[in-house]
Design a protein around this motif. Structure first.
Motif, PDB file in Angstrom:
ATOM      1  N   THR A  41       0.828  -1.211   0.000  1.00 45.84           N
ATOM      2  CA  THR A  41       0.000   0.000   0.000  1.00 45.84           C
ATOM      3  C   THR A  41       0.861   1.258   0.000  1.00 45.84           C
ATOM      4  N   SER A  45       1.152   3.708  -3.216  1.00 45.20           N
ATOM      5  CA  SER A  45       0.740   5.104  -3.021  1.00 45.20           C
ATOM      6  C   SER A  45       1.876   6.063  -3.353  1.00 45.20           C
ATOM      7  N   GLY A  48       2.496   5.957  -7.124  1.00 45.49           N
ATOM      8  CA  GLY A  48       1.440   6.643  -7.859  1.00 45.49           C
ATOM      9  C   GLY A  48       1.549   8.147  -7.754  1.00 45.49           C
ATOM     10  N   ILE A  49       1.832   8.612  -6.520  1.00 45.14           N
ATOM     11  CA  ILE A  49       1.972  10.072  -6.356  1.00 45.14           C
ATOM     12  C   ILE A  49       3.190  10.585  -7.116  1.00 45.14           C
ATOM     13  N   THR A 206       8.599  -0.784  -6.345  1.00 49.42           N
ATOM     14  CA  THR A 206       7.501  -1.329  -5.534  1.00 49.42           C
ATOM     15  C   THR A 206       7.700  -2.816  -5.269  1.00 49.42           C
TER      16      THR A 206
END
Length: 537
Positions: A41, A45, A48-49, A206
């Motif tokens: 997670t 996150s 993605g940001i 990731t």
């Protein structure tokens, strides 16, 4: 063919086996999964940001540079065109504008003096008016009202489009005071490739974060679960009776406190059990010593009472009739006391673990007949046993069991008592059933307890109160069991189950038959006929 029920049961059994196999590592799996989810997670996150911010920054920077350059080219070249330019003029100007630093395609659209639309393209048949969205064309050619906040009637507009899965930037502006409208087309494919490379990099990061979190979770789970595993092993050892089990304590965390608490508990339990064992051993030793000490005076008293009993039964009548009841009471109580001492000695042998079997091949029907004949019960007992049923048992201990069960049934249920014998597999089953009112439900669980009395108002009985418990111990030493129940049609039923061959219960040093320590235990003609006179109804 297999039935659906069988298949379902098979699947259920397989599922249960799989779950039981995973149960040992369930906490480890949960820790790894939780760490993995948290890391996934957080990584997704953050990635993605980061991707969104970089994408906007890259596209905005390229877009601003291209639009600024296009706007400058419109001022420098398109604004110099006449109001109604010719087609070759548009073509030449479009080529000049396309040679800017940003290298975009240019499309110029205007009207000639006759009102006909003319088009100039920096790259023929590559960038046409059809490539420009209708909404963008409409916005570019719409005249805006002038105001204090709007100093220009026409503005620069832009839009991102995708053509054949390739991204493009389309912009347009109109020359003020003329009929010329300019459009530019800039490919954003280099930026898209850079963003794809960034996405792959973030994806790899990731994945690495997820792998790292799994390794970290594994290390954390090992650190946490190793002390828990050691604690589980120590608890099992403690449950097995190894009270000297202790845990090695290291550190000052909660697990170390738990280990210290376990050690303190184990130490206190060991001390408590040692104290109880010492008291129990002292109690057994006292009963055994007391029983042995009582045997010598009891032997003399028994001899005297036998002489007195013979005098009572003699025809000469030498005993005064006034003291005859007292003499008979002394004889009866002496016999009862002798039975109690013998039973106490037998109980101490069982408690001390010194009771041994002396095995022999026994014909069960003959053994039961001899037992009831020795006690003059032939008229009160119905025997249902086939001749030829044999078992390798301790005949003296079997006699003790039968005497207690049959005697108890006669005194509480009355005659006739039915004794049946059957063989189930390799097991010998003997049932003793009376015709009395049965055993009360609250008494039934306690009929084999030592000295148990069903009524507090009748604490004294003719027997010792130990007979049924001794019978049960004799069954256990054979590897058997005795159960008590009430028959559906009335009466109590005692069921004795013994193996037909008890040889496997003997240890190697006792197979010669010299290990018995109960030769003087209850088993005489009236030593163990009854024990729970106030427990059966």
């Amino acid at each position: 063919m297999t039935r659906p029920q069988d298949e379902l049961r098979g699947w259920a059994a397989a599922r249960k086996a799989i779950l039981s196999g995973l149960r040992f590592t369930s906490l480890r799996l949960r820790l790894v999964v939780v760490f993995g989810l948290v890391a996934l997670t957080a990584a997704v996150s953050a990635s993605g940001i980061a991707y969104w911010l970089n994408r906007e920054a890259v596209l905005t920077r390229t877009q601003d540079a291209v639009l600024r350059d296009f706007q400058q080219e419109m001022r420098n070249h398109a604004s110099m065109l006449p109001v109604h330019p010719a087609q070759d003029e548009l073509q030449r100007t479009a080529g000049q504008m396309a040679n800017s630093s940003q290298r975009f395609s240019v499309l110029l659209v205007a009207q000639d003096p006759n009102g006909k639309t003319v088009v100039g393209n920096s790259e023929l048949d590559t960038f046409t008016l059809e490539d420009v969205p209708k909404s963008l064309q409409k916005a570019v050619n719409k005249e805006q009202p002038l105001s204090s906040n709007n100093k220009s009637a026409y503005h620069l507009y832009w839009q991102r489009i995708t053509d054949h899965d390739k991204p493009y930037l389309v912009g347009g502006a109109r020359v003020i005071g003329g009929t010329t409208t300019g459009y530019m087309l800039k490919s954003l494919e280099p930026e898209a490739k850079d963003l794809n490379s960034l996405a792959w990099s973030l994806g790899i990061a990731t994945g690495l974060a997820l792998i790292g979190s799994a390794l970290l979770a594994q290390a954390a789970a090992t650190t946490v679960l190793k002390p828990v595993h050691r604690l589980g092993i120590a608890a099992r050892r403690l449950g097995e009776g190894k009270l000297d089990t202790r845990l090695r304590v290291s550190g000052t965390d909660e697990l170390a406190d738990l280990s210290r608490t376990f050690n303190h508990t184990a130490e206190a339990l060991e001390k408590r059990v040692a104290d109880m064992s010492a008291r129990d051993e002292a109690s057994r030793r006292f009963v055994a010593d007391m029983s042995h000490e009582l045997r010598t005076p009891l032997t003399a008293i028994t001899a005297v009472t036998e002489i007195l009993e013979e005098e009572l039964d003699a025809e000469t009548g030498s005993v005064d009739p006034m003291i005859e009841p007292a003499v008979r009471l002394v004889v009866s109580e002496t016999r009862r006391l002798n039975d109690l001492v013998e039973n106490l000695m037998e109980v101490t042998r069982f408690d001390a673990g010194t009771a041994r079997l002396v095995l022999d091949d026994v014909d069960i029907a003959d053994q039961i007949t001899a037992c009831i004949d020795a006690r003059a019960w032939l008229d009160a007992v119905d025997l249902d046993a086939e001749r030829g049923i044999t078992a390798r048992l301790d005949p003296r201990r079997l006699d003790v069991i039968l005497a207690n069960l049959i005697g108890n049934a006669l005194k509480h249920g009355g005659s006739p008592v039915r004794v049946s014998v059957r063989v189930e597999g390799e097991e010998l089953v003997i049932e003793v059933q009376d015709h009395g009112p049965g055993i009360p439900g609250d008494v039934l669980p306690h009929v084999f307890d030592r000295f148990y009395k069903a009524s507090a108002s009748r604490p004294r009985s003719e027997g010792s109160g130990l007979g049924l418990s001794i019978a049960l111990e004799n069954a256990h030493i054979h590897g058997g069991e005795i159960t008590a129940a009430n028959a559906p049609k009335g009466g109590a039923v005692f069921t004795l189950r013994l193996p037909q061959d008890a040889s496997e219960l003997l240890t190697d040093d006792l197979r010669d038959g010299n290990g018995n320590g109960n030769e003087n235990g209850p088993g005489n003609g009236h030593g163990s006929g009854n024990s729970t006179e106030d427990t059966a109804g």
